[in-house]
Design a protein around this motif. Structure first.
Motif, short mmCIF file in Angstrom:
data_model
loop_
_atom_site.label_atom_id
_atom_site.label_comp_id
_atom_site.label_asym_id
_atom_site.label_seq_id
_atom_site.Cartn_x
_atom_site.Cartn_y
_atom_site.Cartn_z
N SER A 826 47.69 31.62 66.08
CA SER A 826 47.65 32.87 65.31
C SER A 826 46.55 32.75 64.28
O SER A 826 46.38 31.70 63.66
N LEU A 827 45.85 33.82 64.10
CA LEU A 827 44.75 33.81 63.15
C LEU A 827 44.97 34.93 62.13
O LEU A 827 44.99 36.10 62.46
N SER A 828 45.18 34.52 60.87
CA SER A 828 45.37 35.54 59.82
C SER A 828 44.02 36.13 59.46
O SER A 828 43.04 35.41 59.34
N LEU A 829 43.99 37.42 59.31
CA LEU A 829 42.75 38.07 58.89
C LEU A 829 42.72 38.16 57.37
O LEU A 829 43.75 38.41 56.75
N PRO A 830 41.55 37.97 56.80
CA PRO A 830 41.47 37.94 55.34
C PRO A 830 41.50 39.33 54.72
O PRO A 830 40.65 39.67 53.91
N LEU A 831 42.46 40.13 55.10
CA LEU A 831 42.57 41.46 54.53
C LEU A 831 43.89 41.50 53.76
O LEU A 831 44.95 41.53 54.37
N SER A 832 43.81 41.43 52.44
CA SER A 832 45.04 41.36 51.66
C SER A 832 45.22 42.63 50.86
O SER A 832 44.33 43.48 50.81
N ILE A 833 46.35 42.75 50.21
CA ILE A 833 46.52 43.95 49.38
C ILE A 833 45.48 43.98 48.27
O ILE A 833 45.11 45.04 47.80
N LEU A 834 45.00 42.81 47.86
CA LEU A 834 44.01 42.81 46.79
C LEU A 834 42.67 43.38 47.26
O LEU A 834 41.86 43.82 46.46
N SER A 835 42.45 43.39 48.58
CA SER A 835 41.23 44.03 49.07
C SER A 835 41.22 45.50 48.72
O SER A 835 40.17 46.11 48.59
N PHE A 836 42.41 46.06 48.59
CA PHE A 836 42.51 47.50 48.31
C PHE A 836 42.76 47.76 46.83
O PHE A 836 43.02 48.89 46.44
N ALA A 837 42.72 46.70 46.04
CA ALA A 837 43.15 46.86 44.65
C ALA A 837 41.99 47.25 43.77
O ALA A 837 40.83 47.11 44.12
N ASP A 838 42.34 47.75 42.59
CA ASP A 838 41.34 48.03 41.56
C ASP A 838 41.61 47.12 40.38
O ASP A 838 42.75 46.97 39.98
N PRO A 839 40.56 46.53 39.82
CA PRO A 839 40.78 45.70 38.64
C PRO A 839 41.17 46.57 37.44
O PRO A 839 40.72 47.70 37.32
N VAL A 840 42.02 46.04 36.59
CA VAL A 840 42.40 46.73 35.37
C VAL A 840 42.10 45.78 34.22
O VAL A 840 42.58 44.65 34.23
N THR A 841 41.28 46.21 33.30
CA THR A 841 40.96 45.35 32.17
C THR A 841 41.82 45.77 30.99
O THR A 841 41.91 46.94 30.67
N LEU A 842 42.44 44.80 30.39
CA LEU A 842 43.33 45.10 29.27
C LEU A 842 42.99 44.20 28.10
O LEU A 842 42.47 43.11 28.27
N ASP A 843 43.28 44.68 26.89
CA ASP A 843 43.17 43.78 25.75
C ASP A 843 44.52 43.13 25.51
O ASP A 843 45.49 43.39 26.23
N GLN A 844 44.55 42.32 24.50
CA GLN A 844 45.74 41.51 24.29
C GLN A 844 46.98 42.37 24.12
O GLN A 844 47.99 42.18 24.78
N THR A 845 46.88 43.38 23.22
CA THR A 845 48.07 44.19 22.96
C THR A 845 48.49 44.96 24.19
O THR A 845 49.67 45.03 24.54
N GLY A 846 47.48 45.55 24.87
CA GLY A 846 47.77 46.32 26.06
C GLY A 846 48.48 45.47 27.08
O GLY A 846 49.46 45.90 27.70
#
Lengths: 958, 197
Positions: A826-846
């Motif tokens: 079996s060969l896993s394909l490198p397509l993960s949920i993170l491939s579809f994700a968007d980065p979110v930048t937060l500060d400390q309080t957030g």
């Protein structure tokens, strides 16, 4: 006080309703529609404006102002505005001036009409009209209006004429003297500021012939408000004219003395938190700082008295906080700044010392504003008096570099940079390097530039310089600009003594598996030039150098790939045994789809077979750079400095703005480049494929070494933008590339025979992946055979994310060459949920707020595991987690949480859009350096997303 | 000098926009407002009130000085000629003046009375230069102006304005305003509880 605005309450009803409509608009479209309707209506009304009543005209002009403030373009109705402007009624004049200064651009043709109307108003005896006109002139304040009106304004300033009578239209009632005095002061205040505005726009429009006398007489003003404006004007004139106004120093000192020591202005009006007009005091001190310290004994004594009072008053250890503290400090910082300008010896040494003590207290204090201003003042001091003047604060500044607040951090960094000399360079650069991994991306680039300049300027030993820079490149990652490594090349070229060391060191860097692009580029250049110095040493032969560089080739940008090719041809020139592998690379790339690479490959290929003489001539080592070549870094710093010292200069600011812009662009585009990067996983072997009749019972399986080889292949694919191989064993190769667009992805998988023999009975099927819709083309299962030397057989998968899913898996079986039983895996394909994700930048309080909000057992998953993989990830060291943060989070679409990380943690946030809605997850990786293990904690909106993200991270790390 | 003044609420909606220099076109202004809000909104109140060179349109030397009151950010962009703490104090004076004029000023006052806010600001800052720092003087000038308005309307009663003025007790407006006032946070309940920095 409510009654003050009572009468203004009666705004036109239409305006109120219009504003209500806009506010209740549910969407931007609705708002635009309403605005368009209104603008259409106004245009229609204005088409026949002579019939409009005054009330309506005002109403429509108000609406236009409001629409303009909302951000819409309003470019009509100028005639209506001007007719309001020249009205004799205050309410109409007022609206007219408001609209003209808000809506009319300096270039509009109607300006001449407006100017005439203004001249009439300024010279009139109608006080409200005068002040309105002065405000408007100042607001418009361009060169043209200055030329036409500056002499009128100056006339009003020098001799403000106030009408004798209370009402402009009746000559019976004499205005009371206090009202007239008030009006006079107001007129002087406005006219001097107005003149200042015109003077700033164009200094030539004010005739400065008799200004010495005029300025001194202006200082006789008794009204504090007017004085404040006059000083603003005098500061601007003094800054332009050098010593012309030094006759005013005496007057300003005595004014200060009256304010601070005598308390002669005991009017309560201008007392702000028990301080007598701090704004005026600040202005006086600023004016004085433009001149040399006073020499006349009585003036000097008077100023000394003032300064002592200011500095000693603030000496009480527990300063109150709040607005009082603000006001007090504003005067105090200005006083300190004046003492700094005067210098230690030319005024009063004891006060100077006192100022230094206070600054030390400022930067160690709790109040962020005061800390910032203290650092700011020290920066000024260091610029003026050199590094030694501020070195006593080194320890405090070092901590301030790590402050949570970026404004404070910037100032501290600047100060640290200025205080460095040979005595403390080693220690400061070391400290900056240590801070680098955890510092905020917004200042990282600046920090690296400063490290580079300092280590070059104060290097006692060139190998130290080189070590420092290489560490900075490794730690700095994407924040290292090209200038940095260009400069390193220049320095190495110019110093024959370190060339061997540089080559040795950089070869070591590229021999490790993980290595940033900048380091590869630098190594490529240095090895191409000076690799020959070390080729005799063990493990550093030309071929070894080639393979070290080539191992990174596939994940480099096109630019660097081109650079590598040039290095390869240089290697061929030096070491005959490189010829064969290099030729292979060139041949491969001579059919590359990228023009530059193809061209280089073809040209170098031809060059290799030219006569040795020609090859040697072409590839002779580079001549050293001319001595006077300026460091690009210094040029950059200087450009920034010139900018900050330039007073106005819109033109000059462009270049720095652009740098700034480029910076942001670069930071923003960085994650995009790696869009195609994906995760690969073998850790989670999916369930074996459903046994099918076609599989023989005696099927083989992959050996453990093959599995781990595949793993390594997958890991290099992880950080590659270009297609890579996913599997390569037993004569078969599987290639992979993917492109993600929103919720969809196009995955290409290629199958190819890598050896000399045909691969038969290849069967490919797809396992069901819940949460991910996969449409293969051609349809699966697929049976085929692969002939050697043929292009890969393609399988296209259209993927769409529905909900949280785990990695999709292909079941593959084939008959390896010279084997009678088939191999299935079996060969896993490198397509993960993170491939579809968007980065979110937060500060400390957030981050902390969200982290706490997601508390609960079912939403959190945690796992501790040991880290395997290549350096710097493994063995786990202090640089592993910063590396994870900076180099692995972006390709995984994990946004960084700023200001929260210690050197041994990496924190981020990600959001995944699925058909079921957006699912966010917060994650934290903590390292146990001694144990070589990490703890991954993920909290997600649902348990499913948390588990999925954790699994992906585990795949990357374990 | 002061290059620009923005009042932006916690959601990034501008409530007062005043550009005195450097930023001309609407598109540029909008982009400045967005950038300012993004930068300011992510700074906790414990940070200092200064931001340097972060808005490209304003150039490298412009400093952003801001204060955060309840739902609103008061943002001043100034060059190096201004005193850093002096501007902070000026913002405080501005807010106090608004508070006196509107009796517990809240965001809605700024929306429904943008004209008055502009009048008050014009008594404090003229063309990017500080005109008046004394709160009593500011209120006096506003009051003076108000009287002039009354006069100019009394002298010309035929202008028709007085008949068509909505009375403040007009039911629809009054309820709307009340509803909205309930929702809106007061910028501050009393002047003494002002943010202490």
């Amino acid at each position: 006080m409510a009654s003050i605005l009572g009468a203004l309450e009666d705004q036109p009803r239409g305006l109120r309703n219009f504003i209500s409509d806009i506010r209740s608009a549910k969407s931007k479209e609705e708002e635009i529609k309403r605005v368009d309707k209104e603008l259409g209506n106004i245009r229609k009304k204005f088409a026949n404006s002579s019939a409009l009543k005054s009330y309506d005209k005002k109403k429509y002009v108000w609406k236009m102002c409001y629409i303009y403030i909302l951000g819409y373009d309003v470019d009509f109705g100028h005639m209506e505005m001007i007719s309001l402007l020249s009205s004799t009624k205050f309410s109409e004049k007022n609206v007219g001036y408001m609209a003209v200064s808000l809506l009319l651009k300096p270039t509009d043709e109607m300006m001449t009409l407006v100017v005439n109307s203004m001249r009439n108003d300024v010279l009139s005896q109608y006080h409200p009209g005068q002040t309105l006109a002065l405000s408007a002139i100042a607001n418009i304040g361009n060169v043209d209006i200055g030329e036409s009106l500056s002499s009128e304004v100056e006339k009003v300033m020098l001799e403000p004429k106030v009408p004798m009578y209370a009402h402009s239209n009746s000559s019976q009632v004499l205005a009371p003297p206090e009202v007239r005095e008030q009006n006079r002061a107001l007129l002087r205040k406005k006219s001097s500021l107005c003149l200042l505005g015109l003077y700033r726009a164009n200094p030539d429009c004010v005739d400065l012939v008799d200004w010495k006398v005029k300025a001194v007489s202006l200082l006789d003003e008794r009204d504090m408000g007017a004085l404040c404006s006059i000083l603003s004007l005098l500061i601007a004139v003094a800054a332009e004219t050098g010593n012309m106004l030094d006759v005013c120093v005496k007057g300003v000192v005595s004014l200060m003395n009256r304010l601070v020591v005598v308390g002669a202005f005991n009017s309560q009006d201008y007392t702000y938190y028990k301080i007598c007009n701090p704004w005026l005091q600040v202005k006086c001190l600023r004016f004085l700082s433009l001149f040399r310290p006073p020499i006349e004994p009585n003036v000097k004594d008077s100023l000394l008295e003032v300064m002592r009072k200011l500095l000693i008053k603030s000496d009480s250890p527990a300063m109150e906080s709040g607005s009082k503290c603000n006001a007090e400090h504003s005067v105090l910082t200005q006083a300190i700044s004046l003492l700094i300008t005067y210098g230690q010896d030319s005024f009063d040494a004891r006060l100077y010392q006192q100022a230094m003590v206070l600054l030390g207290r400022f930067i160690a204090g709790k109040d962020a504003n005061i800390r910032y201003l203290g650092l700011d003042a020290l920066v000024r001091l260091a610029r003026q008096d050199g590094p030694a003047s501020v070195q006593s604060h080194q320890a405090t500044v070092m901590t301030a570099v790590k402050d949570a607040d970026v404004s404070v951090r910037r100032r501290a960094l600047e100060l640290l940079f200025l205080m460095t000399d040979t005595s403390n360079a080693l220690c400061i650069v070391e400290e900056l390097l240590l801070t680098l991994p955890t510092c905020d991306p917004s200042i990282k680039e600046e920090m690296i530039v400063k490290i580079a300049v300092l280590s070059e300027r104060f290097a006692s030993d060139m190998s130290w310089y080189l070590d420092t820079m290489i560490s900075a490149i490794i730690l700095g990652g994407d924040c290292v600009s090209e200038d940095i490594w260009f400069r390193i090349v220049q320095v190495v070229m110019a110093n024959a003594t370190i060339q061997e060391y540089a080559a040795e060191k950089l070869l070591g860097v590229v021999q490790s598996k993980w290595c940033h692009e900048t380091a590869v580029a630098l190594a490529a250049y240095i090895l191409g030039e000076f690799g020959v110095n070390i080729c005799e040493q063990e493990g550093m032969s030309g071929v070894a150098q080639f393979y070290a560089l080539q191992s990174h080739f596939s994940r480099m940008s096109l630019h660097t790939q081109g650079l590598l090719l040039t290095t390869y041809v240089k290697l061929v020139n030096l070491y005959p045994d490189c010829k064969e592998p290099v030729e292979g690379v060139f041949r491969h790339l001579s059919v590359s789809g990228h023009l530059d690479l193809q061209q280089r490959a073809c040209e170098y290929l031809r060059l290799m077979y030219q006569s040795t003489d020609l090859l040697e001539t072409v590839l002779n080592s580079m001549p050293p750079y001319p001595e006077d070549r300026q460091s690009p870094l210094m040029a950059r710093l200087q450009a920034a400095k010139e900018m900050s010292s330039a007073k106005t200069g819109r033109k000059g600011s462009l270049s720095v703005d652009q740098i700034e812009e480029n910076k942001t662009e670069k930071i923003q585009s960085a994650p995009k480049q790696t869009d195609l990067l994906d995760l690969l996983s073998l850790d989670d072997p999916p369930p074996p494929p459903p046994s099918s009749s076609s599989l023989s019972s005696s099927s083989l399986s992959l050996s453990s070494s093959e599995l781990s080889n595949t793993h390594t292949l997958l890991q290099s694919l992880l950080v590659s933008t270009s297609p890579g191989s996913l599997f390569d064993a037993r004569g078969m190769k599987v290639l992979y590339t993917a492109e993600v667009r929103g919720a969809q992805a196009r995955v290409l998988v290629g199958f190819q025979a890598s050896g000399e023999e045909e691969i038969r009975e290849v069967k490919i099927s797809l396992q069901e992946t819940p949460g991910l819709s996969l449409t293969p083309s051609p349809a699966l299962p697929l049976s085929l055979s692969l002939s050697p030397g043929q292009p890969p057989v393609r399988l296209t998968l259209h993927a769409e994310i529905l909900s949280i899913f785990s990695l999709p898996t292909l079941s593959i079986s084939f008959l390896p060459p010279s084997s009678s039983s088939s191999l299935s895996f079996s060969l896993s394909l490198p397509l993960s949920i993170l491939s579809f994700a968007d980065p979110v930048t937060l500060d400390q309080t957030g981050f902390m707020t969200r982290w706490k909000a997601l508390e609960g057992e079912e939403r959190e998953v945690q796992e501790v595991f040991s880290v395997t993989g290549q350096p710097p990830l493994s063995p786990l060291s202090l640089s592993s987690l910063p590396f994870l943060r900076d180099s692995l989070f972006p390709p995984l679409h994990i946004g960084l949480a700023t200001d929260i990380d210690t050197p041994t943690s990496a924190t981020g946030c990600v959001s995944v859009k699925t058909k079921e809605g957006v699912q966010g997850a917060l994650l934290r990786v903590e390292g146990d350096v001694t144990g070589g293990r990490v703890r991954v904690t993920v909290r997600g909106k649902t348990g499913a997303v948390a588990v999925a993200v954790k699994e992906v991270l585990k795949t990357v790390l374990a | 000098m002061i290059k620009g003044i923005l009042i932006v609420n916690n959601l990034g909606k501008p409530r007062l926009v005043k550009f005195y220099q450097s930023v001309i076109s609407e598109a540029e202004q909008q982009s400045v407002i967005r950038k300012v809000f993004q930068q300011v909104a992510q700074r906790p109140d414990s940070f200092c009130n200064y931001l340097e060179g972060s808005i490209a349109e304003w150039g490298d030397t412009t400093k952003i000085i801001y204060r955060h009151y309840a739902t609103l950010y008061f943002v001043f962009a100034v060059d190096q000629q201004e005193s850093d703490l002096g501007i902070l104090d000026l913002i405080q004076v501005f807010v106090e003046a608004l508070d006196k004029c509107f009796e517990n000023v809240c965001e809605l006052d700024l929306i429904f009375h943008s004209d008055k806010v502009n009048y008050i600001l014009d008594e404090i800052i003229m063309a990017g230069m500080v005109l008046e720092t004394n709160i009593n003087q500011i209120l006096l000038s506003v009051n003076e102006q108000n009287k002039l308005h009354m006069q100019s309307q009394k002298v010309h009663p035929s202008s028709g304005s007085s008949n068509s003025m909505p009375s403040t007790s007009s039911p629809s407006m009054a309820t709307a305003a009340n509803d909205a006032k309930d929702i809106a946070n007061k910028i501050f309940s009393s002047i003494s509880s002002l943010s202490s920095r």
